[in-house]
Scaffold this active site. Structure first.
Site, short mmCIF file in Angstrom:
data_model
loop_
_atom_site.label_atom_id
_atom_site.label_comp_id
_atom_site.label_asym_id
_atom_site.label_seq_id
_atom_site.Cartn_x
_atom_site.Cartn_y
_atom_site.Cartn_z
N LYS A 33 86.24 63.70 6.73
CA LYS A 33 85.44 64.81 7.30
C LYS A 33 84.93 64.05 8.59
CE LYS A 33 82.21 67.15 5.47
NZ LYS A 33 82.10 66.55 4.12
N THR A 46 85.25 61.31 10.09
CA THR A 46 86.17 60.90 11.00
C THR A 46 86.85 62.08 11.70
OG1 THR A 46 86.20 59.06 9.27
CG2 THR A 46 88.01 59.45 10.78
N ARG A 53 75.15 64.62 11.12
CA ARG A 53 74.10 64.27 10.33
C ARG A 53 73.86 62.83 10.25
NH1 ARG A 53 76.15 66.47 5.40
NH2 ARG A 53 77.70 65.44 6.12
N LYS A 81 78.87 55.15 -1.52
CA LYS A 81 79.55 55.83 -0.66
C LYS A 81 79.89 54.83 0.73
CE LYS A 81 78.89 60.26 1.64
NZ LYS A 81 78.63 59.58 3.08
N ALA A 94 74.92 67.68 1.05
CA ALA A 94 74.96 69.08 0.93
C ALA A 94 74.90 69.64 -0.67
CB ALA A 94 76.07 69.83 1.76
N PHE A 147 80.26 67.87 2.07
CA PHE A 147 81.11 67.96 1.16
C PHE A 147 82.31 69.14 1.35
CE2 PHE A 147 77.65 65.89 -0.88
CZ PHE A 147 78.13 64.97 -1.43
N PHE A 159 98.73 59.84 6.09
CA PHE A 159 98.74 58.59 5.48
C PHE A 159 100.12 58.01 5.67
CE2 PHE A 159 94.62 59.12 4.15
CZ PHE A 159 93.92 58.05 3.85
N TRP A 212 92.24 58.47 13.00
CA TRP A 212 91.92 57.28 12.16
C TRP A 212 92.27 56.04 12.95
CZ3 TRP A 212 93.34 52.84 9.55
CH2 TRP A 212 92.31 52.10 8.63
#
Lengths: 556, 556
Positions: free
Chosen positions: B71, B73, B94, B105, B273, B301, B382, B410
């Site tokens: 997200k 990214t 954020r 994480k 969140a 999230f 991917f 990415w």
């Protein structure tokens, strides 16, 4: 009267590159934090072609009193005065702790017309060094409890975990706590507690490390507790030192700011010479000595506490050597030491002053005899001081062969400390004659005895059997060559803060001992000392405020 | 493969004034923190002559999985793509919490060729905002315990002090503790605990405050506990808000950095969140909208958690209105939602994908129907994704009238999100059609029911009698108009993280409620949620390191 923060807010401030240029620091090493603070990137510094071998001046004081003596103010005023008389100079201070800023003591950026700027920022988060130290310290604490929770492969004894947690807040409720309550998901219940950040071993490590590599080595050596078989367990065994060093990668860079008179000042490392070693960083002091002819630094509280640790820990371990010492005093504070009540201090009292002078005499003896340093007494002048009182101080010091110089830098800035500057230049002309109070090869107990008898005038030392056994165990485990860091009240030569006048014959009692295998010293905590302060009945926090335009009030 | 930190370390970085110039920000508002980070001084900003009324784009996602969706990214890649197609753009992110950086994480600065810089600094202390929030929070805690210790003039009930303490460390041992042990000098023993900093009400206040004055007002309104007669006691009654605001005076200034492609990014305010409101600051978003035509922001999230709070708390209270929403998904993650094992995700499975698409469909329904926003699905590509799988996702979304755009930012940077940028520009052309999920005048219990049934598909809601009584008491005391902030697992629409596939018919059970009278919302904590995370068996801290030249490794 104009308040300290008002004087600071009205001051003209020079761009940081002009301050850096005074020290011949390369522009690319300067990392700004806002317009008026900066860090110095150690990897972008190089020894200048005209590298100096500056003279190191240590500013210390009599035992502190509620009357205030002005040690930081004198350090700054002396730096400004040396600049005024044409010397190349750099001031080295310690960073203020936020705990006391919101409690009782106030900030640590000087006062009146002898201040470092930006005053409010330095007294608050500054460049984040304390936060980084707290984060590194508390990450290690979390890794310890996580290690227990995940199976305790290292076999740590839950009852002998010595690594506590830290916060930069005066918070007595956190001194003694129980963590890990609430069942299996929250880990194992055990006793724990918080110290204030400056008392963290990580702070001492940051101050004593010679480089990033040395910092990481020391972090790995931290002893966090013991196995059930008595073996020490280190941060390195918990694979913590890399992450801790990453958290400290900015904190190890010295902070450069300026005084009201634009003298360069490096502010780096921790205060609190009562519960920590209380000196600014070795990295900053070394850097200053390479870039200035005179480096003025301070150590906390009286010459028994901060100056002793400066000599016996910082200088012993780093090879730094001070050339002269300034002992700060005021007639008000000396009268307080002589038994005069706080409210009566403005009144002349030659008898109280005479009695109180014993405190100054003992500090002068310590500095001259036990630390081997030439010294001068800087007497911060108050308008109520009488000529008779001044004459008495001068006569008394003349007996010890020490000059008394009157200072008015609080009111007049550097101009008020020019006489002091000249005397300091004279004293610092020769090579350093510094002496250590005890030898590396003395046992830990012998070190305490030598220090207690020489510096504190104690007749004897004492400790509970458990503490003595612990010292012996560390001695046997190969830590006996470490220096000791005595944590005690700064207000008396005894361990009782109320005993102002006692200079000899008492017993120095140690309550607790802490091994700092990363900082490479052993902390001996005397009776009556708390490593986490509390807030007073009327905390300064109640008065501190900010208006809608961002102007801060109530800081001092 | 080149790691994120290696890509970041190799990137060229532009001087901050060039980044500020892209947003037409005045140079004097720029306060540098090192060479590549800066704060923006709110008092030196002025509305530019050509002030924009930018379009606000919200990036959200499907329910997160261990497979990773990307997200942040995508938020960065979309910003870079909008810049590439010639739009004036600002990204609003954020700030990462250090807890998870050393836990599991990892950081929150994007990945691959869609990152913000300087990556390591942003993931660590950044500009000190979290440390300032922790300091303000813990100062209030210390003032509470000091108030009790000094006589408790306000009559606080020791059993009903609701203000806990905070640290930015994952530390389960601090979740439930007893403080004030050790006798009279250490205060009154009582139950307490630490939350992670992002869960602090001070974080929410900082994010929702419109100005320094509003910040101070809200701080004064914080309810810290109750008297024995049931009356709430506030931070204002403890005279804490001035000092707390002083501690936050730098933290309220938004932080400006840049992406790898030099798109301006404001990173300001808190993540998480699940346990907080989890949006970046109102101050930063407003500023961005005045200085750019497109503002790309994210909420934490899945669209059920962060996006809901973005709409129902941040937008409701600030008047901000998003124009379009991007929902991020990957085929891997959708297959995981369909029951495919983590190890089998690279293999094609149309049946698992079909089942997992139900998660995406529900999020799309929430965004379109309940939040009233036009949306697009950004599918992060991917190499293992098959044509048949892509076709299935597109066909499924076509039924809901939503486009699926393949993204490769990415690997390719902004160039890989240009198609997404064009679709976003198309969707955001019209005025905002945002809807709130519940009305201010609904009771607190009704708000929960509306939210649970609409967004979570719940058949019913439940809470212990004590929690219901507490909500009624707050309703009666005049807090009923506040929005609610539901703290729940992000991994499922239910309150059980393991229930991946359940979209309807369950009961949403609330375990605990917390009044945030400064942030002006009420937190409802569901079963299974912790406001202080723990470290995993193999914490990231073990792998994070720094070499002698200061190069950091192991951050991701």
């Amino acid at each position: 009267m104009t308040s300290d923060i008002e004087i600071a807010q009205q001051a003209r401030i020079l761009p940081m590159d002009e301050i850096a240029a005074k020290l011949n620091l390369p522009a690319e090493a300067l990392e700004l934090y806002g317009a008026n603070k900066s860090k110095l990137n150690l990897h972008k510094l190089r020894l200048p072609a005209d590298a100096r071998q500056g003279r190191l001046i240590l500013v210390s004081a009599i035992s502190p009193t509620p009357a205030g003596e002005g040690k930081t103010t004198t350090t700054i005023g002396l730096g400004d005065a040396l600049q005024r008389i044409g010397k190349s100079v750099c001031i080295c201070l310690r960073e203020p702790s936020m705990g006391p800023v919101f409690g009782m003591k106030g900030g640590a950026t000087g006062g009146g017309h002898a201040q470092v700027m930006p005053m409010a920022d330095i007294n608050l988060h500054f460049t984040g060094d304390f936060a980084a130290i707290a984060a590194a310290h508390n990450l290690l604490a979390a890794l310890i409890d996580n290690h227990l929770h995940q199976g305790n492969a290292l076999g740590l004894d839950l009852r002998r975990i010595t690594w506590r947690r830290v916060l930069d807040t005066n918070d007595r409720a956190l001194r003694q706590i129980v963590v890990g309550l609430g069942g299996k998901a929250n880990g194992y219940p055990r006793e724990d507690g918080f110290d204030i950040v400056v008392a963290s071993e990580v702070m001492a490590i940051l101050c004593l490390a010679s480089s990033l590599a040395d910092l990481k080595r020391r972090l790995g050596n931290i002893v966090v507790g013991y196995r059930t078989d008595g073996q020490a367990v280190t941060a390195g065994q918990l694979q913590a030192q890399g992450a801790m060093a990453v958290l400290l990668k900015e904190a190890i860079k010295p902070n450069l700011v300026q005084t009201l008179e634009h003298t360069p000042a490096l502010i780096h490392g921790g205060p609190f010479a009562n519960i920590a070693h209380g000196c600014n960083s070795v990295v900053a002091t070394r850097l200053a000595l390479q870039h200035a002819d005179y480096v003025v630094t301070e150590a906390g509280f009286g010459a028994d506490l901060g100056a002793e640790k400066f000599i016996d820990i910082k200088c012993r371990k780093s090879g730094l050597r001070p050339h002269a010492c300034v002992i700060v005093a005021t007639i008000r504070a000396l009268k307080y030491h002589g038994g005069q009540a706080l409210s009566a201090l403005p009144q002349e009292s030659l008898s109280a002053l005479k009695q109180g002078l014993a405190n100054l005499q003992k500090h002068v003896e310590n500095v001259s005899t036990h630390y081997g340093l030439p010294c001068v007494v800087a007497l911060n002048r108050f308008s109520q001081d009488t000529e008779a009182e001044l004459a008495l101080v001068q006569a008394c010091m003349a007996e010890q062969g020490v000059k008394v110089v009157l200072c008015t830098h609080w009111a007049d800035g550097g101009a008020g400390a020019e006489m002091l500057a000249h005397e300091v230049v004279r004293l610092a002309a020769a090579e350093s004659t510094m002496r250590l109070v005890y030898a590396d090869e003395d046992t830990l107990w012998e070190k305490l005895r030598k220090l207690a008898t020489a510096v504190y005038g104690a007749a004897d030392i004492a400790a509970p059997a458990q503490v003595k056994a612990q010292l012996q165990a560390w001695q046997d485990a190969g830590y006996g060559h470490y220096p000791i860091c005595v944590a005690k009240t700064p207000y008396s030569f005894t361990t009782d803060a109320a005993q102002r006048g006692v200079l000899a014959g008492h017993t120095l009692t140690v309550r607790e001992a802490r091994l700092c295998a990363g900082a490479e010293f052993i902390v001996l905590i005397c009776d009556g000392v708390n490593t986490m302060p509390g807030l007073p009945a009327e905390p300064a926090a109640h008065r501190i405020d900010i208006d809608d335009q961002g102007n801060v009030s109530g800081l001092s």
